[in-house]
Design an enzyme around this catalytic site. Structure first.
Site, PDB file in Angstrom:
ATOM      1  N   CYS A 206       0.805  -1.225   0.000  1.00  0.00           N
ATOM      2  CA  CYS A 206       0.000   0.000   0.000  1.00  0.00           C
ATOM      3  C   CYS A 206       0.841   1.280   0.000  1.00  0.00           C
ATOM      4  O   CYS A 206       0.333   2.350  -0.342  1.00  0.00           O
ATOM      5  CB  CYS A 206      -0.932   0.010   1.206  1.00  0.00           C
ATOM      6  SG  CYS A 206      -1.755  -1.559   1.508  1.00  0.00           S
ATOM      7  N   HIS A 341      -3.116   7.805   5.732  1.00  0.00           N
ATOM      8  CA  HIS A 341      -3.323   6.527   5.057  1.00  0.00           C
ATOM      9  C   HIS A 341      -4.805   6.173   5.141  1.00  0.00           C
ATOM     10  O   HIS A 341      -5.429   5.864   4.130  1.00  0.00           O
ATOM     11  CB  HIS A 341      -2.444   5.459   5.706  1.00  0.00           C
ATOM     12  CG  HIS A 341      -2.399   4.173   4.969  1.00  0.00           C
ATOM     13  ND1 HIS A 341      -1.988   4.076   3.657  1.00  0.00           N
ATOM     14  CD2 HIS A 341      -2.735   2.907   5.347  1.00  0.00           C
ATOM     15  CE1 HIS A 341      -2.056   2.816   3.261  1.00  0.00           C
ATOM     16  NE2 HIS A 341      -2.511   2.086   4.267  1.00  0.00           N
ATOM     17  N   HIS A 379      -9.472   2.515  -1.498  1.00  0.00           N
ATOM     18  CA  HIS A 379      -8.044   2.256  -1.316  1.00  0.00           C
ATOM     19  C   HIS A 379      -7.455   1.758  -2.629  1.00  0.00           C
ATOM     20  O   HIS A 379      -7.665   0.605  -3.022  1.00  0.00           O
ATOM     21  CB  HIS A 379      -7.844   1.223  -0.216  1.00  0.00           C
ATOM     22  CG  HIS A 379      -6.414   1.041   0.192  1.00  0.00           C
ATOM     23  ND1 HIS A 379      -5.362   1.701  -0.411  1.00  0.00           N
ATOM     24  CD2 HIS A 379      -5.846   0.260   1.164  1.00  0.00           C
ATOM     25  CE1 HIS A 379      -4.225   1.345   0.142  1.00  0.00           C
ATOM     26  NE2 HIS A 379      -4.497   0.470   1.106  1.00  0.00           N
TER      27      HIS A 379
END
Length: 687
Positions: A206, A341, A379
């Site tokens: 990520c 995040h 995401h």
């Protein structure tokens, strides 16, 4: 020489060497900390956010860009869905952040055959397309970078695309390896554009694209490259990720990331691509490039042996932020906001929030504003960090921090009172103050690799506070008719280009300028417009294919002779365009050092042949170099009087030294003629 004299000489030598060493150390330290300019951006994210402006419009409007699972990828949606998370081979998720028409790719534009394009991972295709667009957004002709020391730092995560090597059908054999091997994602960009700097493909899950940005920043500071592309891409080619992560019950059932919300119930899977163009600030200013924002610093670290391979580690997150602050020589209170995040998981968000409170939230006079673009688009994995970068660059430019969606109530698993940290439940004005606007961007990888970058605004006058940035051009009482040039390699691409521009809503002057720096291709159209309404009507005609394409023609430059001089000629351009100023000063230094002053003063001296011809030559050469830097190059040049010498120089017939020597001698000779005198031309045969 006596021993005392030898000692004194030695000490003098050592002192000089120490001073030189200190100077070099200082220069190296300053070079290591020089801000890196973001000079171009391109992206494609859910919600048809196909440009940075469209991404900004999406987040500024507070739109949710999630949608139903795509039906154009051959997935068996009926068999795929099952509300029971324990059912093998299925997913309980029906939504996510998906791009439309993800299979679309203009292979011909890049000289790629249909067979090769078929087995290219869509992530490769998107990175290639958006790298080209990002360079154009930076005002660069991608074709002009061939052979340049430009680096490529891009990231992708593992995705299930294409056949296994040993199962590839005969018609695509030979292309499968280069189609899916991750290293080719960066290598293909470098190969296609002819870039000779480092080409690196990154995968830290990520945090991939923010780690790629960090590596590009370090490479620029270390001199590994002079320009760099950085970013990442994610395309969900198969439903495998939805099935696997659904089986682990880490996905939100409604496909939405509820970052830092009491209702956080997992992340929403998404896809996208983002690319930024990076350059040392000094180089960007020297080249006359537009600076969108600065990367003041960045840092990367690892969780190490935490409480689980994929579990986030709060102390490590705190340390990576502190390293970025130390590298930037900033205090926590110098940063206004953090693009977190913020995946919307009940475990990860509280850990991240507590790390932010510890690193940023203590002893502040103002709250640290906290938000996450994942609440809008989901995401996007390898493309998530760069999405946050693009969002915050746009937020600085627009002076607004957009709200984070789905936060009816902050998560109760964070002690919000222990530090000045505030969620962006509503948009917040972000005015310019005495200090530049600054924002942190965080990305934390599934593999434990953490990254944090600190962005800083940059103004054209180089001043952070005070008055707003002056307009790019003085307001005109009547806007002239502007030619907006469109060009593409196919007729359909030309129409698509017009449709894209129709969405922007910009004024003709802005669009005409940005289009002028793009390379010119076989299919072209020109829209003449004086205002936005005329521009929209003309673009609509091109999009509908009712306009007549412009056939390729030749370009000629004419350089005029004495008599066209005027007071102040070229000085405004020299103030505004470094390329013009450098060329102008270079000519003046070889001709008449006082030339600039004479042009500015507007005295009778400017009409004297000595200064008139020298001044015209300097302005004409500098003007040529300026339009040349914009990609405008003539097929023919011609000139009259001193303009003939300018034409000869820019055509390469005369070097600058030879041309200046000839211009100076000619001007002095003509100046020395008696009043009413004239030059004579003589011809003679061979002796």
């Amino acid at each position: 020489m006596s021993e005392d004299e030898k000692l004194r000489e030695y000490l003098k030598k050592v002192t000089v060497e120490l001073r030189a060493t200190r100077r070099r150390l200082k220069e190296n330290e300053e070079r290591d900390r020089e801000p890196i300019a973001i000079v171009g951006m391109a992206c494609r994210y859910p919600g048809d956010a196909n440009t940075p402006d469209e991404l900004w419009e999406l987040v500024a409007a507070g739109r949710d860009a999630t949608s139903e699972l795509p039906d154009d990828r051959g997935w068996n949606l009926t068999a795929l869905y099952d509300p029971d998370p324990g059912r093998s081979g299925t997913t309980y998720v029906r939504r996510g952040g998906f791009m439309s028409e993800v299979a679309g790719f203009d292979a011909d534009f890049f000289g790629i055959s249909p067979r090769e394009a078929l087995v290219m991972d869509p992530q490769q295709r998107l990175l290639l397309e958006k790298s080209w667009e990002a360079l154009e957004n930076a005002g660069l002709d991608p074709e002009s970078l061939r052979g340049s020391h430009t680096g490529v730092y891009v990231g992708i995560n593992y995705q299930e695309y294409g056949p296994l090597f040993h199962q590839a059908p005969p018609n695509v054999k030979g292309h499968v390896v280069t189609g899916v091997v991750p290293s080719v994602a960066s290598g293909r960009i470098a190969y296609t554009l002819g870039l000779e700097g480092p080409a690196v493909t990154v995968d830290t899950a990520c945090s991939t694209s923010l780690v790629a940005l960090h590596l590009a920043v370090r490479a620029l500071r270390d001199g590994d490259c002079e320009l760099a592309l950085a970013g990442g891409a994610t395309v969900l080619s198969s439903p495998g990720s939805l099935v696997e992560l659904g089986g682990q019950r880490v996905l939100a059932a409604d496909g939405r990331c509820k970052a830092f919300s009491a209702g956080a119930d997992g992340m929403g899977m998404a896809e996208g691509v983002g690319i930024v163009v990076l350059e040392r600030l000094g180089d960007a200013l020297a080249h006359g490039h537009r600076v969108l924002a600065l990367v003041r610093s960045s840092a990367v670290n690892q969780d190490g042996a935490s409480n689980g391979l994929t579990a986030p580690n709060g102390p490590s997150q705190q340390r990576v932020i502190q390293r970025a602050l130390a590298d930037a020589r900033l205090a926590p209170g110098d940063v206004d906001a953090v693009e977190a995040h913020g995946t919307g998981t009940a475990l990860g968000d509280p850990i991240e929030a507590q790390a932010l409170i510890a690193a940023y939230g203590q002893g502040r006079e103002r709250p640290l504003w906290l938000g996450s673009v994942k609440s809008n688009i989901g995401h996007t994995l390898a493309a998530s960090g760069v999405a946050g970068v693009i969002k915050m660059v746009q937020a600085m430019r627009h002076g607004t921090l957009p709200r984070t969606l789905h936060v009816a109530e902050p998560t109760p698993h964070v002690d919000w009172d222990t530090g000045r940290l505030a969620l962006l439940a509503e948009p917040v004005a972000w005015p310019r103050g005495a200090e530049p606007r600054r924002a942190g961007v965080s990305s934390f990888g599934l593999s434990g690799t953490n990254a944090h970058a600190i962005l800083e605004e940059y103004t054209e006058d180089g001043v952070a506070g005070g008055a707003e940035v002056p307009p790019a051009m003085p307001a005109m009482p009547v806007m002239p008719v502007m030619p907006v040039v469109l060009s593409a390699r196919t007729a359909e691409a030309l129409r698509a280009q017009a449709r894209t521009l129709l969405k922007t809503g910009h004024e003709p002057l802005d669009v005409a300028y940005t289009r002028s720096v793009r390379p010119v291709f076989e299919h072209r159209a020109v829209v003449l417009a004086q205002d936005g309404e005329e521009l929209a009507a003309g673009l609509a005609r091109v999009a509908e294919d009712t306009s007549q394409p412009v056939s390729p023609g030749k370009v000629a430059f004419l350089f005029s002779g004495q008599g066209s001089q005027r007071v102040g000629m070229g000085l405004g351009l020299a103030e505004r365009y470094p390329v013009f100023a450098a060329a102008f000063d270079e000519v003046c230094a070889r001709l008449e050092p006082s030339l600039r002053g004479v042009i500015a003063a507007g005295s009778e001296a400017l009409d004297r042949t000595l200064f008139a011809q020298s001044g015209l030559f300097a302005v004409q050469v500098a003007l040529f170099r300026l339009v040349e830097s914009w990609g405008v190059r003539p097929d023919f040049v011609l000139g009259h009087s001193v303009g003939e010498l300018a034409a000869a120089h820019v055509a390469g017939v005369l070097s600058l030294d030879d041309a200046c020597a000839l211009v100076g001698a000619r001007a002095r000779l003509m100046q020395a003629l008696p009043a009413g005198g004239a030059m004579s031309a003589l011809s003679a045969g061979e002796a």
